[in-house]
Design an enzyme around this catalytic site. Structure first.
Site, short mmCIF file in Angstrom:
data_model
loop_
_atom_site.label_atom_id
_atom_site.label_comp_id
_atom_site.label_asym_id
_atom_site.label_seq_id
_atom_site.Cartn_x
_atom_site.Cartn_y
_atom_site.Cartn_z
N GLU A 83 -20.72 31.10 -11.01
CA GLU A 83 -20.75 29.44 -11.44
C GLU A 83 -20.95 28.62 -10.35
OE1 GLU A 83 -16.31 29.04 -12.87
OE2 GLU A 83 -17.07 27.14 -12.00
N CYS A 117 -16.16 30.64 -15.67
CA CYS A 117 -15.69 32.17 -15.17
C CYS A 117 -16.18 33.33 -16.01
CB CYS A 117 -14.05 32.04 -15.03
SG CYS A 117 -13.47 30.85 -14.05
N HIS A 247 -8.22 37.29 -16.93
CA HIS A 247 -8.83 36.31 -15.88
C HIS A 247 -7.66 35.70 -15.52
CE1 HIS A 247 -10.73 33.04 -14.13
NE2 HIS A 247 -10.36 32.27 -15.02
N1 ACO Z 1 9.53 25.52 -7.67
C1 ACO Z 1 9.03 26.45 -8.52
N2 ACO Z 1 8.26 25.97 -9.82
C2 ACO Z 1 7.84 24.64 -9.61
C3 ACO Z 1 8.02 24.11 -8.62
C4 ACO Z 1 8.94 24.18 -7.60
N3 ACO Z 1 9.41 23.56 -6.63
N4 ACO Z 1 7.35 22.62 -8.62
C5 ACO Z 1 6.56 22.97 -9.87
N5 ACO Z 1 6.75 23.91 -10.24
C6 ACO Z 1 6.26 24.76 -11.51
C7 ACO Z 1 6.12 23.61 -12.76
O1 ACO Z 1 7.26 23.65 -13.49
C8 ACO Z 1 4.80 24.42 -13.57
O2 ACO Z 1 5.47 25.56 -13.92
P1 ACO Z 1 5.05 25.65 -15.75
O3 ACO Z 1 3.46 25.98 -15.50
O4 ACO Z 1 5.98 27.00 -15.82
O5 ACO Z 1 5.37 24.56 -16.32
C9 ACO Z 1 3.87 24.94 -12.55
O6 ACO Z 1 4.93 24.92 -11.16
C10 ACO Z 1 2.95 24.07 -12.19
O7 ACO Z 1 2.92 22.70 -11.87
P2 ACO Z 1 2.61 21.56 -12.67
O8 ACO Z 1 3.10 20.26 -11.97
O9 ACO Z 1 2.97 21.62 -14.38
O10 ACO Z 1 1.07 21.49 -12.39
P3 ACO Z 1 0.21 20.97 -11.42
O11 ACO Z 1 -0.13 19.62 -11.44
O12 ACO Z 1 0.47 21.62 -10.12
O13 ACO Z 1 -1.14 21.55 -11.97
C11 ACO Z 1 -2.80 23.31 -12.56
C12 ACO Z 1 -1.46 23.09 -12.19
C13 ACO Z 1 -3.11 22.31 -13.98
C14 ACO Z 1 -2.99 24.76 -12.79
C15 ACO Z 1 -3.63 22.70 -11.51
O14 ACO Z 1 -3.55 23.51 -10.36
C16 ACO Z 1 -5.44 22.84 -11.75
O15 ACO Z 1 -5.82 21.89 -12.38
N6 ACO Z 1 -5.89 24.15 -11.52
C17 ACO Z 1 -7.25 24.14 -11.83
C18 ACO Z 1 -7.62 24.67 -13.17
C19 ACO Z 1 -7.23 25.88 -13.70
O16 ACO Z 1 -7.06 26.68 -12.98
N7 ACO Z 1 -6.95 25.93 -15.08
C20 ACO Z 1 -6.75 27.15 -15.51
C21 ACO Z 1 -7.58 27.84 -16.61
S1 ACO Z 1 -9.47 27.53 -16.44
C22 ACO Z 1 -10.09 28.35 -15.00
O17 ACO Z 1 -9.97 29.31 -14.85
C23 ACO Z 1 -10.71 27.24 -13.84
#
Ligand code: ACO
Length: 464
Positions: A83, A117, A247
């Site tokens: 991609e 992906c 994945h």
């Molecule tokens: N210690 C431990 N855990 C923590 C801490 C900490 N200090 N701070 C946050 N977390 C946890 C949160 O509780 C959350 O856990 P949960 O998922 O069990 O709720 C996790 O860390 C992620 O934190 P969030 O604030 O919810 O999310 P964030 O704003 O960091 O975004 C995301 C995460 C959405 C995955 C982002 O990185 C993203 O958009 N990535 C790209 C898209 C992606 O990969 N999507 C997945 C499928 S599509 C694909 O394959 C591209």
């Protein structure tokens, strides 16, 4: 008709440059543990200015052919899943043809498949179908999954990664497809997409992408179970497969996904879930689909219940995705390679279920049956030749600041022309291809680091 068609050999290439997730957390001002525990990631691989999806796939393909002593003339179909769009017309496959043209082989079908992906899985199915079809001319198929996953500054950035994987396809393979057992889910979603062709970065609705992934997983599992049951007359449950490979955008989503299958089995009253676990999950069985994707208690309880099964059936697949990050089309197959690396001597006779997801969205759950096979196309030889531990250990860790500098340079260069790279291949292993120049006509030139280790400084693959 070819029999037992499947994957004869695999090879993985990931860049020798990486950044620790702990260092990124500190650099980004994220709370401690957010990327390591919250996302479940250890480290992230990335390309420097001398590497891209084309150089990585040139390396993966040439290494596979060399290590398995396959004459390039023996390849009859080459399919690429990616991609990371470098050119909207000229396929990555045509760049790879440089390896085959040199040997006088231009009779190779196949082009690129693109849908986030999922493109690698589409390419793999195409190749397997070709070998099984009446168009097959007796030669091997070759599948390449290659991506560099980079995000704009912000919460998605630590979920990047980069790799290329090459897979040789043919009959009498150690890794075969149980093609009757396959469930797909395809729908229209704006969860992750790349409408801005001037940028390498996607537009991401991170939360929606997680929900779309889990919805697609549920739907594929339902279809998969229905087809299994229709074909065998027996109910399918997670007990019927030794391993589950997902994945892996980041490991936490893999943990949640397996827990989701455990919940699905408990709702279906499947024998894989014991009474104590069923009791714990029962209060959630009346939730609607939408409610269940957002319910934090269900997420927590199902992950707790699933933990022992996760450790046995999923954890051995997580090494490379946790160490390298999201490799987009290559992620699923890097997880599968982690399983071969960790368990090669115990896999003969086992069934492994794979779940492929691409945003947009496209997904398939499919089943593989593993056999030890005959050297060189044997499970143990594939694991030995890939040499995953050494490759991971010999990487060079960049500081978070140096990583960001590198990403910024690439951002500036993206879609550009008329530049030469540093041609610095000192961090690359001998035999690795690297980008040397993009000329004023946007033509890209690559060199190969020779086996004696010296950088060629301008000797180009196509002889210019
Ligand atoms: N210690 C431990 N855990 C923590 C801490 C900490 N200090 N701070 C946050 N977390 C946890 C949160 O509780 C959350 O856990 P949960 O998922 O069990 O709720 C996790 O860390 C992620 O934190 P969030 O604030 O919810 O999310 P964030 O704003 O960091 O975004 C995301 C995460 C959405 C995955 C982002 O990185 C993203 O958009 N990535 C790209 C898209 C992606 O990969 N999507 C997945 C499928 S599509 C694909 O394959 C591209």
């Amino acid at each position: 008709m070819a029999k037992n068609v499947g994957i004869l050999a695999m090879h993985i290439y990931f860049p020798p440059t990486c950044v620790q997730q702990e260092a990124l957390e500190a650099h980004d001002g994220a709370s401690k543990g957010k990327y390591t525990i919250g996302h479940g990631q250890d480290c992230m691989g990335f390309c420097t200015e001398v590497e891209d999806v084309i150089s990585m796939s040139l390396t993966a393909v040439s290494s596979l052919l060399e290590k398995y002593n396959v004459d390039p003339k023996q390849i009859g179909r080459l399919e690429v899943g990616s991609e990371t769009v470098i050119d909207r017309s000229k396929s990555i496959k045509t760049f790879l043809m440089q390896i085959f043209e040199k040997c006088g082989n231009t009779d190779i079908e196949g082009v690129d498949s693109t849908n986030a992906c999922y493109g690698g899985t589409a390419a793999l199915f195409n190749c397997v179908n070709w070998v099984e079809s009446c168009s097959w001319d007796g030669r091997y198929g070759l599948v390449v999954c290659t991506d560099s996953s980079v995000y704009a500054e912000g919460p998605a950035r630590p979920t990047g990664g980069a790799a290329a994987i090459a897979m040789l396809i043919g009959p009498d393979a150690p890794i075969t497809f149980e093609s009757k057992f396959r469930g797909s889910h395809m729908s229209h979603a704006y969860d992750f997409y790349k409408p801005n062709l001037a940028s390498e970065y996607p537009v991401v609705d991170g939360k929606l992408s997680q929900t779309c992934y889990l919805m697609a997983l549920d739907s594929c599992y339902k279809q998969f179970c229905a087809k299994y049951e229709k074909s065998t007359g027996k109910q399918f449950s997670i007990s019927d497969a030794a391993y589950f490979v997902f994945h892996s955008p980041y490991n936490k989503l893999v943990q949640k996904s397996f827990a989701r299958l455990v919940f699905d089995d408990s709702v279906r009253n499947a024998s894989s879930i014991d009474e104590a676990a069923k009791e714990k999950l029962a209060p959630f069985s009346t939730l609607s689909g939408d409610e269940s994707y957002q319910n934090r208690d269900l997420e927590k309880v199902s992950q707790q219940v699933a933990k022992p099964l996760y450790d046995a059936k999923v954890q051995p697949t997580t090494l490379i995705p946790k160490q390298v990050g999201n490799m987009y089309t290559a992620s699923l197959y890097a997880a599968f390679i982690s399983l071969l690396h960790n368990k090669s001597s115990e896999l003969a006779g086992k069934r492994v279920i794979l779940f492929s997801y691409g945003s947009g969205s496209t997904a398939t759950m499919f089943s593989l049956k593993l056999h030890e096979g005959q050297k060189p196309f044997s499970l143990s030889n594939i694991a030995t030749v890939m040499n995953v531990s050494t490759k991971l250990k010999s990487r060079h860790e960049f500081s978070a600041v140096k990583f960001v500098e590198t990403i910024n340079l690439m951002e500036h260069r993206y879609g550009g022309k008329d530049f030469v790279t540093s041609k610095d291949c000192s961090l690359l292993a001998p035999g690795t291809y690297y980008l040397t120049e993009v000329d004023s006509m946007y033509r890209r030139f690559y060199a190969k680091k020779p086996v004696d280790g010296a950088c060629e400084n301008g000797s180009l693959v196509n002889g210019h």
